[in-house]
Design a protein around this motif. Structure first.
Motif, PDB file in Angstrom:
ATOM      1  N   PHE A  52      58.469  76.244  -3.091  1.00 11.87           N
ATOM      2  CA  PHE A  52      57.168  75.551  -3.067  1.00 11.87           C
ATOM      3  C   PHE A  52      57.246  74.401  -2.047  1.00 11.87           C
ATOM      4  CE2 PHE A  52      57.337  77.626  -7.129  1.00 11.87           C
ATOM      5  CZ  PHE A  52      56.032  78.007  -7.396  1.00 11.87           C
ATOM      6  N   GLY A  53      56.195  74.258  -1.229  1.00 12.01           N
ATOM      7  CA  GLY A  53      56.154  73.152  -0.259  1.00 12.01           C
ATOM      8  C   GLY A  53      56.664  73.525   1.115  1.00 12.01           C
ATOM      9  N   ALA A  54      56.717  74.840   1.426  1.00  8.12           N
ATOM     10  CA  ALA A  54      57.277  75.283   2.717  1.00  8.12           C
ATOM     11  C   ALA A  54      56.453  74.796   3.912  1.00  8.12           C
ATOM     12  CB  ALA A  54      57.387  76.802   2.745  1.00  8.12           C
ATOM     13  N   GLY A  72      55.450  71.799   4.282  1.00  7.94           N
ATOM     14  CA  GLY A  72      55.755  70.379   4.491  1.00  7.94           C
ATOM     15  C   GLY A  72      56.987  70.199   5.361  1.00  7.94           C
ATOM     16  N   THR A  73      57.326  68.938   5.646  1.00  9.47           N
ATOM     17  CA  THR A  73      58.448  68.636   6.552  1.00  9.47           C
ATOM     18  C   THR A  73      59.765  69.184   6.006  1.00  9.47           C
ATOM     19  OG1 THR A  73      57.339  66.599   7.169  1.00  9.47           O
ATOM     20  CG2 THR A  73      59.679  66.755   7.718  1.00  9.47           C
ATOM     21  N   ILE A  74      60.135  68.791   4.802  1.00  3.22           N
ATOM     22  CA  ILE A  74      61.443  69.201   4.287  1.00  3.22           C
ATOM     23  C   ILE A  74      61.380  70.641   3.780  1.00  3.22           C
ATOM     24  CG2 ILE A  74      63.304  68.676   2.651  1.00  3.22           C
ATOM     25  CD1 ILE A  74      62.851  66.614   4.979  1.00  3.22           C
ATOM     26  N   GLY A  75      60.254  71.011   3.172  1.00  5.85           N
ATOM     27  CA  GLY A  75      60.111  72.397   2.708  1.00  5.85           C
ATOM     28  C   GLY A  75      60.269  73.385   3.866  1.00  5.85           C
ATOM     29  N   GLY A  76      59.719  73.056   5.022  1.00  8.40           N
ATOM     30  CA  GLY A  76      59.835  73.924   6.201  1.00  8.40           C
ATOM     31  C   GLY A  76      61.285  74.054   6.646  1.00  8.40           C
ATOM     32  N   ALA A  77      61.999  72.925   6.619  1.00 13.95           N
ATOM     33  CA  ALA A  77      63.419  72.949   7.014  1.00 13.95           C
ATOM     34  C   ALA A  77      64.246  73.706   5.975  1.00 13.95           C
ATOM     35  CB  ALA A  77      63.930  71.516   7.174  1.00 13.95           C
ATOM     36  N   ILE A 117      57.364  70.172  -3.085  1.00 14.06           N
ATOM     37  CA  ILE A 117      55.979  69.706  -3.020  1.00 14.06           C
ATOM     38  C   ILE A 117      55.933  68.203  -3.276  1.00 14.06           C
ATOM     39  CG2 ILE A 117      54.878  71.883  -3.649  1.00 14.06           C
ATOM     40  CD1 ILE A 117      54.572  70.731  -6.534  1.00 14.06           C
ATOM     41  N   ALA A 118      54.924  67.575  -2.735  1.00 14.80           N
ATOM     42  CA  ALA A 118      54.721  66.139  -2.952  1.00 14.80           C
ATOM     43  C   ALA A 118      53.285  65.816  -2.610  1.00 14.80           C
ATOM     44  CB  ALA A 118      55.647  65.340  -2.044  1.00 14.80           C
ATOM     45  N   SER A 119      52.746  64.858  -3.338  1.00 14.26           N
ATOM     46  CA  SER A 119      51.385  64.415  -3.040  1.00 14.26           C
ATOM     47  C   SER A 119      51.310  63.971  -1.588  1.00 14.26           C
ATOM     48  CB  SER A 119      51.046  63.262  -3.987  1.00 14.26           C
ATOM     49  OG  SER A 119      50.322  62.276  -3.324  1.00 14.26           O
ATOM     50  N   ARG A 120      50.289  64.430  -0.857  1.00 13.70           N
ATOM     51  CA  ARG A 120      50.139  64.036   0.551  1.00 13.70           C
ATOM     52  C   ARG A 120      49.686  62.595   0.666  1.00 13.70           C
ATOM     53  NH1 ARG A 120      52.029  66.922   4.962  1.00 13.70           N
ATOM     54  NH2 ARG A 120      51.961  69.140   4.605  1.00 13.70           N
ATOM     55  N   SER A 121      48.943  62.092  -0.337  1.00 14.24           N
ATOM     56  CA  SER A 121      48.376  60.741  -0.216  1.00 14.24           C
ATOM     57  C   SER A 121      49.217  59.674  -0.922  1.00 14.24           C
ATOM     58  CB  SER A 121      46.958  60.725  -0.800  1.00 14.24           C
ATOM     59  OG  SER A 121      47.024  60.882  -2.211  1.00 14.24           O
ATOM     60  N   GLY A 122      49.859  60.026  -2.025  1.00 17.51           N
ATOM     61  CA  GLY A 122      50.619  59.030  -2.793  1.00 17.51           C
ATOM     62  C   GLY A 122      49.757  58.212  -3.740  1.00 17.51           C
ATOM     63  N   VAL A 123      48.427  58.407  -3.725  1.00 16.14           N
ATOM     64  CA  VAL A 123      47.573  57.644  -4.655  1.00 16.14           C
ATOM     65  C   VAL A 123      47.754  58.218  -6.068  1.00 16.14           C
ATOM     66  CG1 VAL A 123      45.895  56.934  -2.895  1.00 16.14           C
ATOM     67  CG2 VAL A 123      45.478  59.015  -4.227  1.00 16.14           C
ATOM     68  N   PRO A 124      47.517  57.382  -7.103  1.00 18.18           N
ATOM     69  CA  PRO A 124      47.904  57.777  -8.463  1.00 18.18           C
ATOM     70  C   PRO A 124      47.409  59.155  -8.917  1.00 18.18           C
ATOM     71  CG  PRO A 124      47.383  55.449  -8.417  1.00 18.18           C
ATOM     72  CD  PRO A 124      47.062  55.981  -7.050  1.00 18.18           C
ATOM     73  N   ASP A 125      46.121  59.462  -8.753  1.00 20.65           N
ATOM     74  CA  ASP A 125      45.604  60.743  -9.267  1.00 20.65           C
ATOM     75  C   ASP A 125      46.329  61.923  -8.633  1.00 20.65           C
ATOM     76  OD1 ASP A 125      43.883  59.322 -10.725  1.00 20.65           O
ATOM     77  OD2 ASP A 125      42.046  59.924  -9.661  1.00 20.65           O
ATOM     78  N   ASP A 126      46.479  61.841  -7.311  1.00 17.39           N
ATOM     79  CA  ASP A 126      47.107  62.926  -6.560  1.00 17.39           C
ATOM     80  C   ASP A 126      48.592  63.042  -6.931  1.00 17.39           C
ATOM     81  OD1 ASP A 126      47.025  64.994  -4.716  1.00 17.39           O
ATOM     82  OD2 ASP A 126      47.536  63.704  -3.017  1.00 17.39           O
ATOM     83  N   ALA A 127      49.260  61.896  -7.068  1.00 22.87           N
ATOM     84  CA  ALA A 127      50.687  61.909  -7.416  1.00 22.87           C
ATOM     85  C   ALA A 127      50.892  62.555  -8.782  1.00 22.87           C
ATOM     86  CB  ALA A 127      51.245  60.491  -7.412  1.00 22.87           C
ATOM     87  N   TRP A 128      50.063  62.187  -9.762  1.00 25.67           N
ATOM     88  CA  TRP A 128      50.227  62.774 -11.094  1.00 25.67           C
ATOM     89  C   TRP A 128      49.873  64.258 -11.083  1.00 25.67           C
ATOM     90  CZ3 TRP A 128      53.108  61.093 -14.908  1.00 25.67           C
ATOM     91  CH2 TRP A 128      53.459  59.739 -14.923  1.00 25.67           C
ATOM     92  N   ALA A 129      48.891  64.640 -10.217  1.00 29.23           N
ATOM     93  CA  ALA A 129      48.495  66.057 -10.156  1.00 29.23           C
ATOM     94  C   ALA A 129      49.572  66.924  -9.494  1.00 29.23           C
ATOM     95  CB  ALA A 129      47.178  66.206  -9.392  1.00 29.23           C
ATOM     96  N   ILE A 130      50.255  66.397  -8.501  1.00 29.95           N
ATOM     97  CA  ILE A 130      51.226  67.223  -7.742  1.00 29.95           C
ATOM     98  C   ILE A 130      52.662  66.919  -8.160  1.00 29.95           C
ATOM     99  CG2 ILE A 130      52.050  67.871  -5.437  1.00 29.95           C
ATOM    100  CD1 ILE A 130      49.134  68.752  -6.155  1.00 29.95           C
TER     101      ILE A 130
END
Ligand SMILES: NC(=O)c1ccc[n+]([C@@H]2O[C@H](COP(=O)([O-])OP(=O)(O)OC[C@H]3O[C@@H](n4cnc5c(N)ncnc54)[C@H](OP(=O)(O)O)[C@@H]3O)[C@@H](O)[C@H]2O)c1
Length: 312
Positions: A12-14, A16-21, A75-88
């Motif tokens: 999951f998260g392929a 993204g930066t680290i997921g791709g690597a 995977i990781a929240s792209r924004s880092g804001v609370p709702d997104d962080a808890w969702a992802i």
């Protein structure tokens, strides 16, 4: 990577930066890899499945179709804001774990972050909540907590190359980290599949040392350019004022609340080191922060500057 037994891995998260690597390393190591992504991602050599990680049924469907030995989550929240962080960072990972358990997957490797050891931000709390679930899951788990990525320390390359000063918080010595490259980190993550020493453990990890400060990052950049270092200092107090004002405005506006969280995130990284935290002595401990890999930040900066010079 020769002594590994090929596994069927669900990544999951392929995109993204680290997921791709990680995907690249999985393929090098000969693992049969399926990637779940949400949109137009093409990873040559892997099976790509489009699915919504916020929808448990769609994760269950993928897991029902193929038997996997291991899940790796980057995977990781792209924004880092609370709702997104808890969702992802929390809920999506939690759903993946539950469906993986139900499908009989034996192993789960999680990309987390070293900053969760001193949690002050919503995304850190969300990551910690999932880390706890994973540790209690009964699966073989590895929680990988890297220090700073190269990309996070490259934001000033362009401005310094243009002749502008390097921006510092305080005296530029408030924090230290052991930067790790995407390639080195992804080799470390993939090695967790087969290395029993990495099983059922929280693994803080940095790149090759020594630990460096922002001021030393600036010196590195100016050194490569053959220029005298020039700095401009910003006081963390200024950020405190911005956070206070935005937090107040955030009571009335969602946009201001998000900006306040970004400012809190910025302040955290401006004042906290990305090293192992010694809870007894209440200090960051560079020596206790494990090192892995060979890629240096200096070589990365040289490459970025060379790329800029070669641009038409
Ligand atoms: N930056 C640093 O220095 C640093 C240091 C230590 C640890 N870390 C941690 O490392 C982790 C990963 O970092 P990264 O830079 O590789 O992250 P990234 O490039 O932002 O990638 C995030 C991945 O999560 C996916 N994702 C996010 N929201 C999604 C959603 N709603 N639905 C489906 N997929 C979603 C993204 O998919 P899309 O491409 O579709 O958006 C992407 O594949 C983070 O947890 C971070 O805290 C970072």
């Amino acid at each position: 990577m020769s002594n590994v037994s090929p596994k069927r891995v669900l990544l999951f998260g392929a995109s993204g930066t680290i997921g791709g690597a990680v995907l690249a390393q999985l393929l090098v190591a000969g693992h049969e890899t399926t990637c779940i992504t949400r949109s137009g991602f093409s990873g040559e050599g892997a099976r790509i499945v489009q699915a919504d990680i916020t929808d448990r049924a769609s994760i269950a469907q993928v897991l029902a179709e193929t038997r996997f030995d291991a899940v790796i989550s980057c995977i990781a929240s792209r924004s880092g804001v609370p709702d997104d962080a808890w969702a992802i960072d929390y809920a999506a990972n939690s759903a993946i774990l539950k469906e993986a358990q139900a499908a009989g997957v034996g192993q789960f490797v999680l990309l987390s972050a070293i900053c969760v050891q001193k949690p002050q931000l919503a995304f850190q709390q969300a990551k910690l909540a999932f880390e706890a679930e994973l540790q209690a899951s009964g699966l073989t788990w590895s929680i990988i907590r890297p220090t700073a990525f190269f990309k996070s320390l490259s934001g000033q390359v362009a401005r310094v190359a243009k002749g502008k000063p390097f921006l510092l918080f305080g005296n530029g010595e408030l924090t230290r980290c052991k930067p790790i490259s995407d390639a080195d980190l992804s080799r470390f993550i993939v090695s967790a599949l087969d290395d029993p020493a990495k099983h059922n453990r929280i693994l803080p990890i940095g790149g090759p040392g020594p630990a460096i400060s922002p001021k030393e990052q600036g010196e590195m950049l100016f050194g490569i350019l053959g220029k005298e270092p020039r700095y401009r200092s910003i006081t963390p107090r200024l950020m405190d004022l911005a956070i206070a004002a935005l937090s107040l405005a955030g009571r009335f506006s969602k946009r201001a609340a998000a900006k306040a969280e970004y400012a809190r995130i910025g302040r955290y990284y401006a004042t906290e080191s990305m090293l192992v935290w010694d809870t007894q002595r209440q200090v960051y401990d560079a020596d206790a922060t494990p090192e892995f890999g060979e890629d240096t930040l200096e070589a990365h900066y040289s490459n970025l500057l060379a790329l800029r010079r070669n641009q038409p």
